[in-house]
Enzyme design. Structure first.
Site, PDB file in Angstrom:
ATOM      1  N   GLU A  60       0.813  -1.221   0.000  1.00  0.00           N
ATOM      2  CA  GLU A  60       0.000   0.000   0.000  1.00  0.00           C
ATOM      3  C   GLU A  60       0.851   1.279   0.000  1.00  0.00           C
ATOM      4  O   GLU A  60       0.711   2.120   0.876  1.00  0.00           O
ATOM      5  CB  GLU A  60      -0.900   0.034   1.243  1.00  0.00           C
ATOM      6  CG  GLU A  60      -1.770  -1.174   1.425  1.00  0.00           C
ATOM      7  CD  GLU A  60      -2.518  -1.185   2.754  1.00  0.00           C
ATOM      8  OE1 GLU A  60      -3.571  -1.824   2.817  1.00  0.00           O
ATOM      9  OE2 GLU A  60      -2.047  -0.562   3.719  1.00  0.00           O
ATOM     10  N   PRO A  61       1.729   1.443  -0.977  1.00  0.00           N
ATOM     11  CA  PRO A  61       2.565   2.646  -0.968  1.00  0.00           C
ATOM     12  C   PRO A  61       1.769   3.890  -1.362  1.00  0.00           C
ATOM     13  O   PRO A  61       0.903   3.834  -2.240  1.00  0.00           O
ATOM     14  CB  PRO A  61       3.624   2.338  -2.039  1.00  0.00           C
ATOM     15  CG  PRO A  61       2.930   1.407  -2.986  1.00  0.00           C
ATOM     16  CD  PRO A  61       1.971   0.599  -2.158  1.00  0.00           C
ATOM     17  N   TYR A  74       0.296  14.024   0.614  1.00  0.00           N
ATOM     18  CA  TYR A  74      -0.192  14.708   1.814  1.00  0.00           C
ATOM     19  C   TYR A  74      -0.039  16.230   1.688  1.00  0.00           C
ATOM     20  O   TYR A  74       0.232  16.919   2.661  1.00  0.00           O
ATOM     21  CB  TYR A  74       0.507  14.158   3.077  1.00  0.00           C
ATOM     22  CG  TYR A  74       0.416  12.651   3.142  1.00  0.00           C
ATOM     23  CD1 TYR A  74      -0.794  12.035   3.458  1.00  0.00           C
ATOM     24  CD2 TYR A  74       1.510  11.843   2.832  1.00  0.00           C
ATOM     25  CE1 TYR A  74      -0.903  10.653   3.462  1.00  0.00           C
ATOM     26  CE2 TYR A  74       1.406  10.456   2.831  1.00  0.00           C
ATOM     27  CZ  TYR A  74       0.207   9.873   3.152  1.00  0.00           C
ATOM     28  OH  TYR A  74       0.098   8.510   3.144  1.00  0.00           O
ATOM     29  N   CYS A  98      -3.084  34.085   9.463  1.00  0.00           N
ATOM     30  CA  CYS A  98      -2.891  34.717  10.766  1.00  0.00           C
ATOM     31  C   CYS A  98      -2.586  33.694  11.850  1.00  0.00           C
ATOM     32  O   CYS A  98      -3.397  33.453  12.746  1.00  0.00           O
ATOM     33  CB  CYS A  98      -4.125  35.538  11.110  1.00  0.00           C
ATOM     34  SG  CYS A  98      -4.434  36.760   9.844  1.00  0.00           S
ATOM     35  N   GLU A  99      -1.451  33.051  11.745  1.00  0.00           N
ATOM     36  CA  GLU A  99      -0.965  32.065  12.714  1.00  0.00           C
ATOM     37  C   GLU A  99       0.553  32.113  12.670  1.00  0.00           C
ATOM     38  O   GLU A  99       1.132  32.136  11.583  1.00  0.00           O
ATOM     39  CB  GLU A  99      -1.351  30.631  12.305  1.00  0.00           C
ATOM     40  CG  GLU A  99      -2.810  30.328  12.211  1.00  0.00           C
ATOM     41  CD  GLU A  99      -3.427  29.936  13.549  1.00  0.00           C
ATOM     42  OE1 GLU A  99      -2.675  29.735  14.527  1.00  0.00           O
ATOM     43  OE2 GLU A  99      -4.665  29.848  13.604  1.00  0.00           O
ATOM     44  N   TYR A 147       3.840  18.783  11.142  1.00  0.00           N
ATOM     45  CA  TYR A 147       4.866  17.811  11.542  1.00  0.00           C
ATOM     46  C   TYR A 147       6.250  18.437  11.640  1.00  0.00           C
ATOM     47  O   TYR A 147       7.231  17.715  11.756  1.00  0.00           O
ATOM     48  CB  TYR A 147       4.991  16.686  10.507  1.00  0.00           C
ATOM     49  CG  TYR A 147       3.749  15.980  10.086  1.00  0.00           C
ATOM     50  CD1 TYR A 147       2.937  15.330  11.019  1.00  0.00           C
ATOM     51  CD2 TYR A 147       3.400  15.902   8.743  1.00  0.00           C
ATOM     52  CE1 TYR A 147       1.821  14.635  10.602  1.00  0.00           C
ATOM     53  CE2 TYR A 147       2.284  15.201   8.325  1.00  0.00           C
ATOM     54  CZ  TYR A 147       1.494  14.578   9.253  1.00  0.00           C
ATOM     55  OH  TYR A 147       0.397  13.881   8.846  1.00  0.00           O
ATOM     56  N   ARG A 169       3.168   7.763  -0.289  1.00  0.00           N
ATOM     57  CA  ARG A 169       4.220   8.771  -0.409  1.00  0.00           C
ATOM     58  C   ARG A 169       5.312   8.375  -1.404  1.00  0.00           C
ATOM     59  O   ARG A 169       5.772   9.198  -2.180  1.00  0.00           O
ATOM     60  CB  ARG A 169       4.851   8.963   0.979  1.00  0.00           C
ATOM     61  CG  ARG A 169       5.782  10.147   1.101  1.00  0.00           C
ATOM     62  CD  ARG A 169       6.511  10.103   2.452  1.00  0.00           C
ATOM     63  NE  ARG A 169       5.627   9.883   3.576  1.00  0.00           N
ATOM     64  CZ  ARG A 169       5.071  10.844   4.302  1.00  0.00           C
ATOM     65  NH1 ARG A 169       5.331  12.092   4.037  1.00  0.00           N
ATOM     66  NH2 ARG A 169       4.271  10.543   5.310  1.00  0.00           N
TER      67      ARG A 169
END
Ligand SMILES: *Cc1c(COP(=O)(O)O)cnc(C)c1O
Length: 417
Positions: free
Chosen positions: A273-274, A371, A342-343, A316, A276
């Site tokens: 199940e690759p 992702y 605004c973060e 991450y 990335r």
């Protein structure tokens, strides 16, 4: 490796200039290389040819239908995690018998839909889920094919948020409970438990954790055989790492060389199940410099793409290489590349040595194919930019830029306010 490269100081995707794509579609945008996508898929296919596995592309890493279709054309199956992914898969004519369905929280609607579609396996993560699927299958007079997702309790040496195969994590069923379920499998007459499944984490760059997990599974399957419990399928999951910065990940061939000796002699049908590994380096995110800011302490490049478009750095602390789309020999300066949101956590890269740039210059954020777009949001009422697929000299928008109308669709003001 990938097909983004410089020619005469200009970044290209295959035979297309990135700046030409941007002239047509604007920024920010995602650009994917068809050739890279297929190359990576083929690498796994070739390396594992001795066991001819079913390679189920993990659709959650990139669910764009043009990307999925490109892989289906090469013979890929799919690993899905929701009814939405299943519906998209069926729209591009995926063969349901090559689809496996993972998720710790499958709903009744999802189970019914997948049973009706006739998928290959529900990868089941708990006893209550098994009981629930059995009940629904009985009601539908169908037999559900199941692989039990095992939590093999191995450390995968990756980011805490993307390790999944230890007992601290919510995923899978421990070995003792699995044995108990299999011994009592007659309790589930509408279910055929044919396979075992593991997925120990993501962005794993060495083969040791995989080997540990696979060995554990094979020994377990052998011990089941002695109790007359026959398992025919082993799904070894995804998680193969890629190069973001200076990782030295195993190649598909290294991985195959390491695990094939164990897999080959089992006679089990192998599923992989690759996600990335296939799509990560096949995509970039392109953004434009809006402003340069220097507060005397730090220099900032404020760009038009933010954490709502690509959240991996914020979520991450993931590293993505950032390169100017036009190479220049201007002196390098240390900058933070930040978005307009605004973060304080809204950044694409920190303390990067980049050549002095000016307003309007383009930057490519590399290895953003997995992702990336799929994790984007409309935070700050920002429409997502388009996705573009390049193949040779051609390119096409494979998802349009969101308009303001998309963003407000379904919103209402009730009469009582
Ligand atoms: C996310 C996921 C994958 C894909 O992981 P990658 O690291 O992208 O290869 C495969 N299987 C399952 C069950 C997953 O949850």
């Amino acid at each position: 490796m990938h097909d983004f490269h410089f020619k005469k100081a200009e970044l290209y995707c295959e035979d297309v200039k990135i700046s030409d794509v941007v002239r047509k579609v604007g920024t920010p945008c995602y650009i994917y290389s068809h050739k890279t996508l297929i190359d990576h898929f083929t690498k796994i296919q070739k390396a594992f040819a001795p066991v001819s596995p079913l390679i189920c592309f993990a659709m959650k890493s990139n669910d764009n239908m043009a990307v999925v279709k490109s892989l289906l054309n090469e013979g890929a199956g799919l690993d899905i995690v929701s009814i939405g992914e299943l519906k998209k898969a069926l729209m591009v004519k995926a063969d349901p018998r090559q689809i496996v369905f993972a998720s710790v929280g499958k709903t009744e609607e999802e189970i019914r839909f997948a049973l009706r579609a006739g998928i290959l396996f529900f990868n089941v993560e708990s006893v209550p889920e098994l009981e629930f699927i059995n009940r629904i299958a009985k009601d539908m007079r169908k037999k559900a094919q199941v692989a039990l997702r095992i939590n093999p309790d191995v450390e995968a040496a990756t980011h805490d948020f993307i390790t999944t195969g230890t007992l601290k994590n919510k995923f899978g069923i421990d070995l003792a409970s699995t044995r108990a379920i299999l011994k009592q499998r007659k309790k589930y007459p509408y279910i055929e438990i044919k396979g075992l499944h593991i997925h120990i984490g993501s962005q794993i760059v060495t083969s040791a954790p995989f080997i540990n997990a696979v060995k554990k599974m094979i020994e377990f399957i052998e011990s089941l055989k002695k109790e007359s419990i026959e398992i025919t399928h082993l799904d070894i999951g995804g998680g193969l790492g890629i190069i973001y910065k200076d990782e030295k990940p195993q190649t598909a061939q290294d991985f195959a060389n390491a695990v094939l000796p164990y897999l080959e002699k089992t006679g089990l049908k192998i599923i992989m199940e690759p996600g990335r590994f296939i799509v990560g380096n096949a995509g970039i995110f392109v953004t434009k410099v809006l402003y340069l800011k220097d507060n005397g302490f730090k220099k900032f490049l404020i760009v038009d793409g933010g954490m709502n478009d690509l959240i991996r750095p914020s979520l991450y602390n993931a590293y993505h290489e950032i390169v100017p789309v036009k190479e220049t020999h201007a002196k390098r300066v240390k900058v933070d590349v930040v978005g307009p949101i605004c973060e304080s956590g809204d950044f694409l890269g920190k303390d990067r040595m980049l050549p002095a740039l000016k307003q309007g210059d383009l930057l490519a954020v590399m290895s953003a194919g997995a992702y990336g777009y799929v994790m984007s949001s409309n935070y700050n009422v920002r429409g997502r930019g388009p996705e573009v697929l390049v193949k040779g000299k051609q390119f096409a928008i494979v998802k349009e830029r969101e308009t303001f109308e998309h963003l407000i669709e379904g919103e209402r003001i009730p009469a009582f306010i």
